[in-house]
Scaffold this active site. Structure first.
Site, PDB file in Angstrom:
ATOM      1  N   ARG A 262      -6.514  -0.405 -43.109  1.00  0.00           N
ATOM      2  CA  ARG A 262      -5.241  -0.740 -43.718  1.00  0.00           C
ATOM      3  C   ARG A 262      -4.500  -1.757 -42.855  1.00  0.00           C
ATOM      4  NH1 ARG A 262      -4.702  -0.096 -48.683  1.00  0.00           N
ATOM      5  NH2 ARG A 262      -2.439   0.127 -48.486  1.00  0.00           N
ATOM      6  N   VAL A 263      -3.723  -2.597 -43.521  1.00  0.00           N
ATOM      7  CA  VAL A 263      -2.963  -3.595 -42.780  1.00  0.00           C
ATOM      8  C   VAL A 263      -2.023  -2.922 -41.799  1.00  0.00           C
ATOM      9  CG1 VAL A 263      -1.211  -5.399 -42.994  1.00  0.00           C
ATOM     10  CG2 VAL A 263      -3.149  -5.365 -44.539  1.00  0.00           C
ATOM     11  N   ASP A 264      -1.499  -1.752 -42.175  1.00  0.00           N
ATOM     12  CA  ASP A 264      -0.647  -1.055 -41.211  1.00  0.00           C
ATOM     13  C   ASP A 264      -1.483  -0.365 -40.130  1.00  0.00           C
ATOM     14  OD1 ASP A 264      -1.721   1.006 -42.664  1.00  0.00           O
ATOM     15  OD2 ASP A 264       0.168   1.732 -43.479  1.00  0.00           O
ATOM     16  N   ASP A 265      -2.797  -0.475 -40.233  1.00  0.00           N
ATOM     17  CA  ASP A 265      -3.692  -0.031 -39.166  1.00  0.00           C
ATOM     18  C   ASP A 265      -4.214  -1.215 -38.373  1.00  0.00           C
ATOM     19  OD1 ASP A 265      -5.151   2.659 -41.115  1.00  0.00           O
ATOM     20  OD2 ASP A 265      -3.413   2.629 -39.789  1.00  0.00           O
TER      21      ASP A 265
END
Length: 771
Positions: free
Chosen positions: A639-642
């Protein structure tokens, strides 16, 4: 036999091993290929770290290129247009994944994949029998799916039953919020029914006595089965009961069941009468369940009194009771709760009861007729709601409609697993998640497959349970999550190798990027170096596979999802939404619609547009990061937030986790980002060690060094947090939201931990926070 020695595109046939050197060049790359072999185990040796173009001769042709005439390979491009650019890479053999200094290709069934292998080729028998047997065939089909999507999908849809065929305008789409509301429609004007196509249609072609569901209970020895005819009868009985109690087309039914046969029965029964089912994973807390009930306001809730997962008993009915009490407080009451008596887990006598609401399944459903008229529905009528939970805010109700989802899930299942009518298929996912919808229930049954539904835990009563089930039912297609693969790795090879597993033909991976070392273990140990791995990328929102290998079609790279499925225009964009060509990293988006796409978020179309279509105008934004190598292979980075930004360096958590897990004493790792006053973000790694390995400062330094060596100093973890276990849902998903809160010491914001397989692991992690 003769051998070919290849230096780039130069071929030199020598009767005995010899070296061909290009003028004024060092011995750079040397391939030895047995000319009489139908396919090769290719090994090459390189004296430098430079990447170079490589060719492979297989079965009288250049793998991934046009057929050889004489001894000169053709470099003709398969395709040249922008939307087909990734298939250009198939005109040559891939150059390898990551920093691998030499190519060491493996043919299925002939050799083990090791850390030095970066290509796994299908054996000729598998390719010859595969539905898609070569890169050229894939390229031809993919090109048609992009250039003529209406014709491509209409041809496939014609294989299903339609009460009324779709209009000449097959689909309509707008993915650009600047042009109005986002809207996707497929098979416009068509009328059909998913249940009819999954059951009646298969019976009509002679599969009535074929086993549809093989059920394996929590305890070894507990099992059952239903043929397609028997399954239809049970579905019809429940459909008739639901109609009798007032459920009509468009009404919602919430299903809160474990993996009993009654779960897919309930889904199909709703589909048969046009009701919208919303399956809630039977591990969610009463609060989570009540949120979903309040949002969709069902006519009926279907559950059971209890379930056993491994040695633990769970009173599901108590959870439902609490949820319904909470709903009543908030102004909505469910009038009927249908309870299946799961005798292996709990008796009627100890089940709490509310007479004016609760009804035993076994007391009413079997009394209804075994035939039920089909409610024919329009293509864009809703089929199901499935809620995805975020770290904050109310759950998102992903809405999938009927016809496009039906056609897409059936097609992706067929090709991604190279399905044959004789296959026995087992997906370990729960129907409470999208994988259980698309690839336990609908996709397989629409193809007339025999599926396994497993109630228990994969490591109960011991870590060999999966392979015991594989041998018991002669499973040929096995689809599971990387988390389970890594967990079984940790338990040791002996639990796998004591079983035959010879029935396995294709393996699959779902849920998150699978790190190369886990991929190799899955391939080598579980599959015995015989089985290709369909490492699939897709989402709840996409309905079905988006990027996936096709067994037998092209070489695989451990850890890569490889290429887009038919009809999927996957693009990588930068922060400004500009498409990036060639070898790159960025944000994964989809250009143009596909039949399986979700149509909205229930009751919140604005959130639908804001979340998925406004970040990059004109595209569906997946929320995932992705890298594409020089051969066009796709590598999901999470994920982009990852994605962690360390001193201006963007690094995916999956890449760091893969480096950590490659350490011989590391069984599993999960990485999150934390605030850092100097670097912006720091790297915080939770590490689970191999059984018996003690924590030590020396090992901590060794793990950090492993990451520095594999990725670079900028990616070295700032903190190694020893983890006896990781917080996971019962389906195996790591709850990274909880890890972020622990890493940031926001312990009063941990939120709901009731869905975890082992909630106690959270306290263990907190206790070890400062060690």
């Amino acid at each position: 036999m003769d051998h070919f020695y290849i230096y780039r595109s130069v071929i030199s046939p020598f009767p005995t091993p010899s070296t061909y050197l290009a003028p004024k060049r060092k011995p750079h790359q040397l391939f030895s290929v047995a000319a009489s072999s139908s396919i090769v185990l290719l090994r090459s040796y390189c004296c430098c770290r430079a990447r170079c173009r490589r060719w492979v001769f297989c079965g009288g042709r250049w793998m991934g290129m046009t057929k050889v005439a004489g001894s000169t390979p053709s470099t003709r491009s398969i395709a040249g247009s922008d939307h087909l650019r990734h298939v250009d890479s198939m005109t040559r053999v891939p150059s390898g994944a990551g920093k691998i200094s030499y190519l060491n290709a493996v043919v299925l069934g002939e050799a083990l994949a090791s850390e030095e292998n970066d290509l796994v080729f299908p054996n000729p028998e598998l390719s010859a029998q595969a539905l898609v047997s070569s890169p050229e065939q894939y390229a031809e089909m993919y090109k048609k799916s992009i250039e003529d999507p209406a014709g491509f999908w209409s041809e496939i849809a014609s294989q299903f039953y339609w009460k009324k065929k779709w209009d000449p305008e097959v689909f309509s789409e707008n993915l650009d919020v600047r042009k109005g509301n986002v809207k996707i429609e497929w098979f416009i004007g068509g009328i059909t029914n998913v249940c009819y196509n999954a059951l009646d249609r298969n019976i009509d072609v002679g599969n009535g006595d074929k086993v549809a569901i093989l059920w394996e209970g929590n305890e070894p020895g507990q099992d059952g089965k239903l043929t397609y005819r028997e399954l239809l009868e049970k579905v019809c009985q429940l459909s008739n009961y639901l109609k009798d109690v007032g459920v009509r087309k468009g009404d919602t039914v919430v299903i809160y069941l474990p993996m009993l046969m009654e779960l897919p029965i309930s889904m199909l029964a709703c589909a048969r009468i046009g009701a919208v089912h919303s399956v809630v994973f039977a591990g969610f807390s009463s609060e989570s369940l009540s949120q979903r009930i309040m949002d969709c306001k069902p006519k009926v809730v279907i559950t059971c009194n209890g379930v056993r997962r491994g040695p633990k008993a769970l009173a599901l009915k108590d959870i439902v009771d609490s949820a319904l009490v909470e709903c009543t407080k908030n102004g909505f009451s469910v009038g009927l709760c249908l309870i299946y008596e799961n005798q292996s887990a709990m008796s009627r006598e100890v089940t709490k009861w509310q007479d004016d609401r609760d009804v035993w399944w076994q007391d009413v459903v079997p009394k209804f007729p075994t035939k039920c008229e089909v409610e024919w529905v329009e293509s864009e009528d809703p089929l199901f709601l499935l809620y995805t939970s975020g770290s904050t805010g109310k759950p998102k109700g992903v809405l999938h409609t009927t016809a496009g989802y039906m056609v897409y899930t059936a097609t992706t299942f067929k090709y991604a697993f190279d399905y044959k009518p004789s296959d026995i298929y087992w997906c370990t996912a729960d129907c409470g998640w999208i994988t259980g919808h698309s690839y336990v229930t609908y996709g397989p049954l629409l193809n007339g497959a025999t599926i396994i539904v497993f109630e228990g835990a994969p490591n109960y009563p011991n870590p060999g349970r999966c392979w015991d089930i594989v041998d018991k039912y002669k499973v040929s297609l096995f689809y599971t999550a990387p988390t389970l693969v890594r967990s079984l790795m940790r338990d040791g090879d002996e639990y796998v190798t004591r079983y035959s597993r010879k029935s396995l033909r294709v393996l699959g991976s779902v849920g998150e990027p699978i790190n190369p070392s886990a991929w190799r273990w899955f391939f080598n140990v579980v599959g015995g170096a015989r089985c290709p791995i369909s490492d699939t990328w897709w989402q709840t929102e996409t309905g079905g596979f988006m990027i996936t290998p096709l067994p037998g079609a092209w070489p695989q790279k451990p850890g890569s999802a490889t290429f887009p499925f038919f009809g999927v225009q996957a693009v990588i964009v930068d922060e400004k939404g500009i498409e990036i060509e060639g070898e790159c990293s960025g944000y994964l988006c989809i250009k143009k619609s596909w039949p399986g796409a979700f149509r909205t978020l229930y009751g919140d179309h604005e959130r639908y547009e804001t979340t998925y279509f406004k970040p990059f105008l004109g595209y569906y934004f997946s929320g995932d990061g992705c890298s594409r190598d020089k051969d066009g292979y796709h590598w999901l980075t999470g994920r982009v937030d990852d994605v962690i930004n360390v001193s201006g360096h963007r690094i995916g958590t999956a890449e760091i986790e893969s480096a950590l897990v490659s350490h011989p004493q590391c069984a599993e790792a999960a990485v999150v980002g934390v605030e850092h006053e100097v670097k912006g973000q720091g790297i915080y790694a939770f590490v689970t060690l191999v059984d018996g390995v003690p924590y030590s400062e020396e090992l901590r330094k060794s793990l950090i060094l492993m990451v520095r060596n594999q990725i670079g100093a900028f990616a070295a973890p700032d903190k190694i947090h020893w983890a006896p276990g990781l917080p996971k849902t019962r389906s195996g998903k790591i709850m990274r939201r909880i890890l972020r809160k622990i890493a940031s010491r926001q312990l009063n914001e941990l939120g709901d931990t009731s869905t975890l397989a082992d909630p106690a692991v959270v306290d263990q992690l907190i206790a070890l926070a400062d060690t």
